[in-house]
Each structure stands twice: as structure tokens, then as C-alpha cells.
Design an enzyme around this catalytic site. Sequence first.
Site, PDB file in Angstrom:
ATOM      1  N   GLU A 176      17.662 -17.983  13.518  1.00 10.17           N
ATOM      2  CA  GLU A 176      17.011 -18.320  14.789  1.00 10.17           C
ATOM      3  C   GLU A 176      15.610 -17.736  14.908  1.00 10.17           C
ATOM      4  OE1 GLU A 176      20.055 -17.051  14.404  1.00 10.17           O
ATOM      5  OE2 GLU A 176      21.407 -18.641  15.093  1.00 10.17           O
ATOM      6  N   ASN A 231       0.813  -1.219   0.000  1.00  8.43           N
ATOM      7  CA  ASN A 231       0.000   0.000   0.000  1.00  8.43           C
ATOM      8  C   ASN A 231       0.851   1.276   0.000  1.00  8.43           C
ATOM      9  OD1 ASN A 231       0.761   0.531   2.662  1.00  8.43           O
ATOM     10  ND2 ASN A 231      -1.078  -0.369   3.550  1.00  8.43           N
TER      11      ASN A 231
END
Lengths: 618, 618
Positions: free
Chosen positions: A366, A183
Site C-alpha cells: 500500500e 556514505n
Amino acid sequence: MTTIASAQLPELLQQKADQLRIHSIRATTKAGSGHPTSCCSAADIVATLFFSVMRFDPKNPRNPDNDRFILSKGHAAPLLYAAWAEAGLFDPQQLLELRTLESDLEGHPTPRLSFVDMATGSLGQGLSVGVGIALNNKYLDKSPARTYVVLGDGESVEGSVWEASDLARHFQLDNLCGIVDINRLGQSDPTMLEHNLKSYQARWEGFGWHTICVDGHNHAELLKAFATAAQTSGKPTMILAKTFKGKGISFAEDHPSWHGKPLNAQQAEEAIAALNGSHTSPSPTFSIAPPQPVKRAKSAIQPLPAPTYKPADSVATREAFGDALAKLGEVNPLVVVLDADVKNSTYTDKFGKRFSDRFFESFIAEQNMVGAATGLAACGKIPFVATFACFLTRAYDFIRMAAISQSNIKLMGSHVGVSIGEDGPSQMGLEDLAMMAAQPGVVVLYPSDGMCAYRLVETMANHKGMVYMRTGRPKTPMLYGPEEPFPIGGSKVLRQSAKDQLTIVAAGVTVFEALKAYDELQTAGIAVRIIDLYSVVPIDVATLQQAAKATNNRLLTVEDHYLHGGIGDSVLGALAGDGVRLTKMGINQIPHSGKPDQLLDHYGISARAIVEKIKQLV
Amino acid sequence: MTTIASAQLPELLQQKADQLRIHSIRATTKAGSGHPTSCCSAADIVATLFFSVMRFDPKNPRNPDNDRFILSKGHAAPLLYAAWAEAGLFDPQQLLELRTLESDLEGHPTPRLSFVDMATGSLGQGLSVGVGIALNNKYLDKSPARTYVVLGDGESVEGSVWEASDLARHFQLDNLCGIVDINRLGQSDPTMLEHNLKSYQARWEGFGWHTICVDGHNHAELLKAFATAAQTSGKPTMILAKTFKGKGISFAEDHPSWHGKPLNAQQAEEAIAALNGSHTSPSPTFSIAPPQPVKRAKSAIQPLPAPTYKPADSVATREAFGDALAKLGEVNPLVVVLDADVKNSTYTDKFGKRFSDRFFESFIAEQNMVGAATGLAACGKIPFVATFACFLTRAYDFIRMAAISQSNIKLMGSHVGVSIGEDGPSQMGLEDLAMMAAQPGVVVLYPSDGMCAYRLVETMANHKGMVYMRTGRPKTPMLYGPEEPFPIGGSKVLRQSAKDQLTIVAAGVTVFEALKAYDELQTAGIAVRIIDLYSVVPIDVATLQQAAKATNNRLLTVEDHYLHGGIGDSVLGALAGDGVRLTKMGINQIPHSGKPDQLLDHYGISARAIVEKIKQLV
């Protein structure tokens, strides 16, 4: 998947999308805060998904056969709530309770709501959750259910999105479909790439995804894109949807100053009138296609066999964790394991070699590893996530969001403290207790020997909720027998007498230093009590209080962790009201490389340092 | 940039690279641990850079005009150390002290060494540091110095690498050149993409970088690539170098079981003999090209003008931070500011509008933002980094590494606690004190009113080292005058009398709740002391001890933070040895959306809750 003739469909979806816009405007105006313009840009995407693409049971969002929907851009929560209300889960009137203490329709979605798998609102996390769900459906449940994730364009800069992207491609998650709601406008400025769809496409194609660019307000294009995605095999699809923020609100559309602002009452009325005015027929009713049921085997969970270590063995707690996990795989089919390319250090490779179908190598990423684990947990699996404790700091925001979600993930951080030795401070977990214990509801365990570590792995799996286990690198001798129980919230009094002058509370490697100190103090005629605090949170208040009382209200904590937020503070927290005198020993500076024993002594947590301190204190 | 005839150059560089390999093997064998094979894959890249590409003063690594080198794959530290030794900074004999407590040649590089700008060893962080240095050289110092970052292939999955990639392209950092050492093997398995250079190239090209694929062991190719990179304008260059792990060690080359293992004495001898045997001439001497000096204006730092708030004003501490920062820009030319698309919420936009040349919009990518700040700090700037406190959790590993490096960065986390209200738990910073205070050497500040927040901004800039400031969302009244001093390590006693029965320690919004409670308690005949703990670390032990003594050793801490690791634990830590009785009030569960005042009360940290608790206690 709808009974409505396809020629009519785009117009009817437009009408539904505008209904979602109206709900979003009304709710945020009533609440006096929120993000109506961020809802409006994604309304057509969400309407198309909910009312013409996804197969799900709108009365039972927890049905495991449902297609799943994750709103990664969590600030568009009112849109999500409106979609479920319009789908029939609850009365749309309730949408007006948005953001109140009395309603679970919070500012950003949390799993307090039945239709939310993981809290979002910290950006860039939804795709990882989607990866976990898609892994579950493709590799574990063998379900045809699809997973859809709506991302914002602003959040696409978050690195975690690209970790998820890499892993989704690696695991060929063709059951995963993302949609970026492009957007153009961030909170404070235009986004980095604005409406440059080609640049988005180059990134996602570069990462090996199937991509489709669409007008995100064109329902026919959206329908076609979702159909193409569903037919694409071997790779995930990212739909890049050009949209306008505030779409449908004439005065706010594509306007940079309208981020995170509700319309006032008059503006809302005007916008709603315009949205209603563009449709003449009554609001359409869609029949949502039901999910495709999959047979799931009943999961018979057996108890974990006792550890087979001998009294004279030495084993690192990280290795005992790995041993137990491999055995747990046999007796608990819900257990799955994720590791970040250190499986030969955390010993999750012992599980991985035996249960390769339930082991997901997550590479050095991670954040996505933790996020994917929460997705797996949302599918009823019990995911164990392992890496070095220090590298769990990398995923702290994901851990925070998992705690908010009360996700059933199990984290193991190895290689804690200066006792790892030569690798130096970057590899030493010295703040893991602080960061884990801060999160409400997270159980924090810290075994000292192999027996305890082994036993606690089963406890982690059986406990409903997040658990963190801290393990060490060096081998340590056995303290306990194979049948010793280690309940959550317990502790072990290892040494005590009627003449104890002080209580030492330790865990992990410092238990052994305390035991050595004990012997030396004995010869000096000083009796001390020693407690192995294997359960840091919850903490064994009764035993600590009893020990404090019996030892002149004098305690010493000693830990291979930084001084703030570790065992010392946990014990202080438990006894704060009792007027005890407590001395904390721990790492009080950035450590250096060196030999493990040398570092324990250099940083003042060795037996020698304990003896010296106690001689000063008593 | 060398005096050696270019035809000979590749062979001579080969000889130098082998010398670096020999040093790396010897040092790790002596240490008994380390990563010789990870050194060997990158040896040719590093030799080419150090001895034929980079312009720098080998006797003065801190010369700001130097080209900079960052070893993102920090586990190849011995290679880095060998390069500087061979360049002449120190005696190569010292390399044999690797990984000992006595030498700063640690297992992974830290800035204890003059030639290391930031600690590496937590993977995926080096490129962000490079972004910061390149930003400094291109936009602030206008220096022609170039920045080189050697990355591992395994770490390329870390999302932070892609955040850095995005920002480097956005800022058109053509003075930045990365090299991925694609040696195919991770720690526990082959990497995700192994030797698939085309896939790496698609990713980096997709992110808008100039890319060059080379044989990473071919010095002629490397030289050409670096020359091309230096001539490329408008975009950064990533050199994708195909290499072999353990290159030059016949029995370890490209062998998956050789990660992180030193050679034994015999293996080392064999490998070194072979490396020596391939060269007949004596080790070459290179004359390293000197840096190109740039004139830097002297930075005259003036004191910050006093705040102009009136006694009746209300201002949010986050806004006062922004006000002060904008003024600080005028008086301190070293101050630079980074924000993650929330500058209109943290009020760094006030600085950004006035000093656009020193403001770096870092978009929603908090890890890179912190990493880039450390790079800027390594160039002598004073970077302020601002976002919501909860989103600093996203960068915790970067913060940890910055603490290890004792980097001079200043962090500001806004929107803390349940007092933000309706946005809900995902937006509430409730563990920031725990995570910041855990790191040794980090100053933690928590102002309650605008005057204090304003004043502390100057203190942050002038303090040498890391500082964190916690600020709130709601407006709060003025407590202090514009000339009130707020030294680090101080506190303010706001209410006291000879009859005080208890001391309340608070900070931020809870100071105002405590003050309201005070009035109510007064009418009930209960006198209490109130301390504003604006400096959480270091903490004002003397004032706290004095207050404890004067108030019956009875304290109450109240904070808009989770119970573990916050103000309560800091005060307990300071008074642990004194036998005080302390009650902690804070957030003890995952909070919900709601109105700020409603939430303060619901979670038990309002004036009402304080009064109730104190009536129980005294």
C-alpha cells in the site's frame, strides 16, 4: 549531452560538484541548521546528473518532457536547491534564504517549489514517486524521458523502498534509474551495511534490478554507469555509489559526529577555501540538453452519465464507486487507477477490465501504491487509489507527505466499520476518518447510498486536491434519485419537522439505522431531524447550525467509526462555539467478529441503540 | 521429537494435515465465510510444525519456554485453530463456532486466544513479531526456544517483510525460521512471482538469509528443511514452500476463483469424503515434545528515583524522557528500548549506552520496530519504542494491530508540531494525537515540562497496556517540583481565580504560551484559568467540567497539532453533552520552515495569538 569535450568532462563536473558543496555549506551555515555533510556525499552524483546526463529545460521545471529528478534523501535539500540555481532557474544568492519563513527553500523539499514533484524528508518515499513517474512515461505518455532518484543508504532499510523495487521490476521500468548514495553513516550510528556494496548489490539483484557499483565521487565512473543504465532495457537500474559523508570537508569527511550539523562560520570559510583552492580555472558553463518533446493528446473531459440504479435497488457504496469509476474512465482520459490486490472487493476491477492500460495492479504494497499515485499525479494524471480503509493506515506516512504536497490523488477506503462482520477487527476501517480529516486540505466524503457514492466519484476527479472517500461493505437501499447533486461541503436533511427535539447526524450504514430509529420514535411521539453528512470535511456548518437551533441545540452523532476523530468530532468542531449539547455514539472498544447486524447492535450503533439513547436524552 | 518411527512419519503427518483441512473446511462452511483454500495450502507445513517439529506445551500456550508459532497470513486462522484443537488445547467441536460473536475463534486471530501472541490479518506483520520474540529468546532470555512464522506469498510484497528480513539478519536470529506458503494465487489475481521459487530465493538470499526450497506438501522434505534450519547458526532461515491453494479439494485446487470462499454444504461433504478416503488407518496420535525450561531471574522492580532537575533548569521533554528511561533501566529489568536511528534526538541513547543488552537499534524501519516491540511484549518485556512522532505514522497499521492486540508497548514520539522550526513540515508530528487517540485503550500523554515527562515514563512502564507519549524538541522551563504526581487521567490547574472568565486548556509548548498570555491578560484585567492537559486520553472530565462551570462555560484549547483529532477534540468529546462554548486553536494548514517562535506566532498558537483571541471572546 554536453558540448564540452568528454576528456575534460570529469574535471569540469568535479568543479561543478564542488560549487554545489560550497553552496550547501554556505546556506546551512547561514541558516544555522541543516545537513551539509549529507549534501557533500551526493554532490558528485547530482552534478553529473544535472550537468551531463539529464535532458531538461532548466527554466521550466514543470515541462512534462523533462527528465525527472527526485531527491529521496530530502535532508540534502540544499544540494538540490544549489543544482537548480546553478542550472539557471534562480539566482544562487537566494540559496542563502534557506530554511526561513520567507523563502520556499525549506529544510526539506516541498512542491511549493516548481522543481519538486513531491515532498521528501520522510525517508524511503522517493523511489515510489519515481515508480509513478516512470509508469506514466513508459505506459501512458510513451515519453523517452528518464526518471532519476537519489536514495540515501540509511533509508534503504525502509520497507517501502523494497515495495517500490518489486513494482519497478514487475513493470519493467527501464526508464527508471536509482542511485544509492552509500556514505556509510546514519544519523546516530553507522548504517547497517556500512560500505558493504556487495550486500546492497545482492539485495537489488535479488529483486531483479540491473545494478552497477561505482565510486560515487568519480565522475567518469558515474557517467559510464548512467550511460549503461540508459541502454539497459526491460529492467530498472540501481547504481550503488560508494561515497563519503562530508566529502570535500576535510575535518568532517567520514566522521560519525557530523550528521545534521552546519559548519560554524570559521569552519565554513576553511572548507570553502579548500574546495575553491582545488580548482584553478573559472567555474565551467554547461549547456544542458533540452528535453525530447512528445505529442500528448488533448484531454477532452465529458460529464459522467447519471447512475442507472433503480429506486428499489440495493448496492454497496464500494460497488457504486466501482461502477462510477468504470464510467469515468470513458469520459475522463486522465483517470488512472491503482489497487492492492483487492480489486474484486473494491470493484476497481470494473475499471481495470475496460481500461487495462490505465489500471496498475499494485499488489499488497500500500505504501508504494500511494507513492506511485503521487508520481502519476505529478505527471498530470488523476490517480484513484483503492483498498480496504484499514489498510490505508499502512500508507499513512505517504498520505501525510501527499497532503504536505497537496497532491492530486484520490483515495478510496472500503470495508469500513463493524458492519463488515465476520472478518473481525483487523479488516475493519475504524480510524480512517480520524487519520484523513487530520490532514489539512484533504476532502473527506462518506456516501450512504449508491447514488451518492456514484456521483461523488466524479466530484473527486474534478476537485483539485486530495480527496478521500469512505465506503461500506454491505448493500444499502437507494436514498436519492439519479439527478441529486452532492456538492463538496454539503449535507442532506432526510427528515425534519417543526417539532424536532433533536438532530441525528449520521453517514454510511448508520443513516439507515437512524431512519429505522426515526420510524420507531415517531410511534413513540418523538420527532427528530436526520442529516446525512456525506461530506465530513469540509462540513456543512450552516445546515448543522440551523438544525441545532431548530432542535433545542441537541444533537446525536452516530457512526461506524471509533469515537475519537470521526463524524462526532467533526460536528463538534463545527458547532463548538455555539454551546450545543452533543452525544457521540460510535465504536468505543476493539470489536469482535460476528454478523454485521449483530455487531451494529452489540457495539451500540443500531436503530435500537439510537432509540434507547434518544429516549434518555429528550 | 516424536515417538513415531520416522519412516511412518510423513504418512502420519499427511493424515494429520488432512484432518486440519477437514476442520478448516467444516468450520468455514458452517460460518458461511472464510478462507478454506488458504488453509489447505499451508496445512502440511502447519501439521509438520505442530506435530513433529515444535517443542511446546499444548495445554499451556503461554508457557514462555514454548517454541512459538505465528500465522502471519492470518486469514488462514481456521487452520491455526484446528492445529491447537488437534494438539489438545480444546475440543475440536468448538471449531464450528468460528467467526461468531460468541466465540473467540474470530475471522482472523487475536490475542483474545491464549495461543495468539499478536493479532494478524493485516498482512506482512507476522515476521516482525517473530523478530521480537526471537530477539527476546536469543539475547534476553537466552532460551533455546525457536520461533516459526508462516507467511503468505502475496504478503511478501509488503515492505515490512523486508524490514523484518533486514533486522533478523542483522541480529543473526538463527532461532527464527520463516516459511513462505507459495500457493501462487492472491485474492484477485496470481501473485507477482507465482511459482517462481528462484526469484523468492534470490530476494531472501540477497537479504542474507539461509534459504531452502521445498515441496510444501511433502512432509519428508519439510521435516528435513526444519532440521537443517535448526542446525543453521548465525543467520535466520526462510523455507520457500511451493504449494497449491486449495490443496486437497480437487475442484478448488490451484483455481484462481476460490479465494476467500467457503464451500457450500455439498461441496464440503464431497471434499471431506475425498480427504478421509485417502487414509485407511485411524487418526494418529502424536506426542508433542515438551519445551526446554529456562531459568528466568525474578524481576524485582523498584520505584524510579525522583528527577534531579533544578527549578531554574530548562529541559526538552524528549530529553527528560531519555533521562528517565536511563534511570528506569536500573530499577526495572523488564524495560527494553527500540529506536529508529534517531537515538541522539530522542535521547534513548542515554539508556542504550548503559544497557546495551536491552537496547535494540532498529534502524530506519519503523514498521518492523513496532512489530518487534509487540513480539518482545508478548514475551513479558516492557518495550519502549521511540522515534520522531511524524515517523510513527509510518507504522500506523502496526500500531492499529497492536491496539487490537492490547499489546503492552510504550510509544514515544518526539519533535512534535511547528515548534521544531526549520526542518519543515515533513519532520513535524501534527497528527499523532489524532491517530493515537482514535485507537481504543491507548493512553495518550503529553507532558509540558521535564518533571512531568520524567515522571510519566515510570507511569508508562507500570501501566498495563499501550501508552503513547508526545514530546517536544525545544527546551522548556520547569513547571513542577520533583515530587509532583502525574496520574493517568489527571490534569493540572496552573492558574485560577474566582473571577476567571474563560478556561485555557493546553499541553506541551502551548502551556508556556498560555502562561505568557495569562500575564498579559492580567494587566488588561482579564482573568483566565489555565489547565495543563498532560493526560489527553483518558481525560480529566471532572476538572474540565468544574473549570467550564466556573468560567462561564467558555473554553479555549490551544495546541501544536492539527485542528482535527487533537486536544481540542478530546476536550470537546469530554464536555460535548454540557453545552459549553469552546474555541479550538491549532495548526490549520500545512506549515512551512521557519524559526520555532516565528512559526508559533505565524500559525496562531503563540501568546500573542491567544491574547488576541481571548479579547475577542470575553
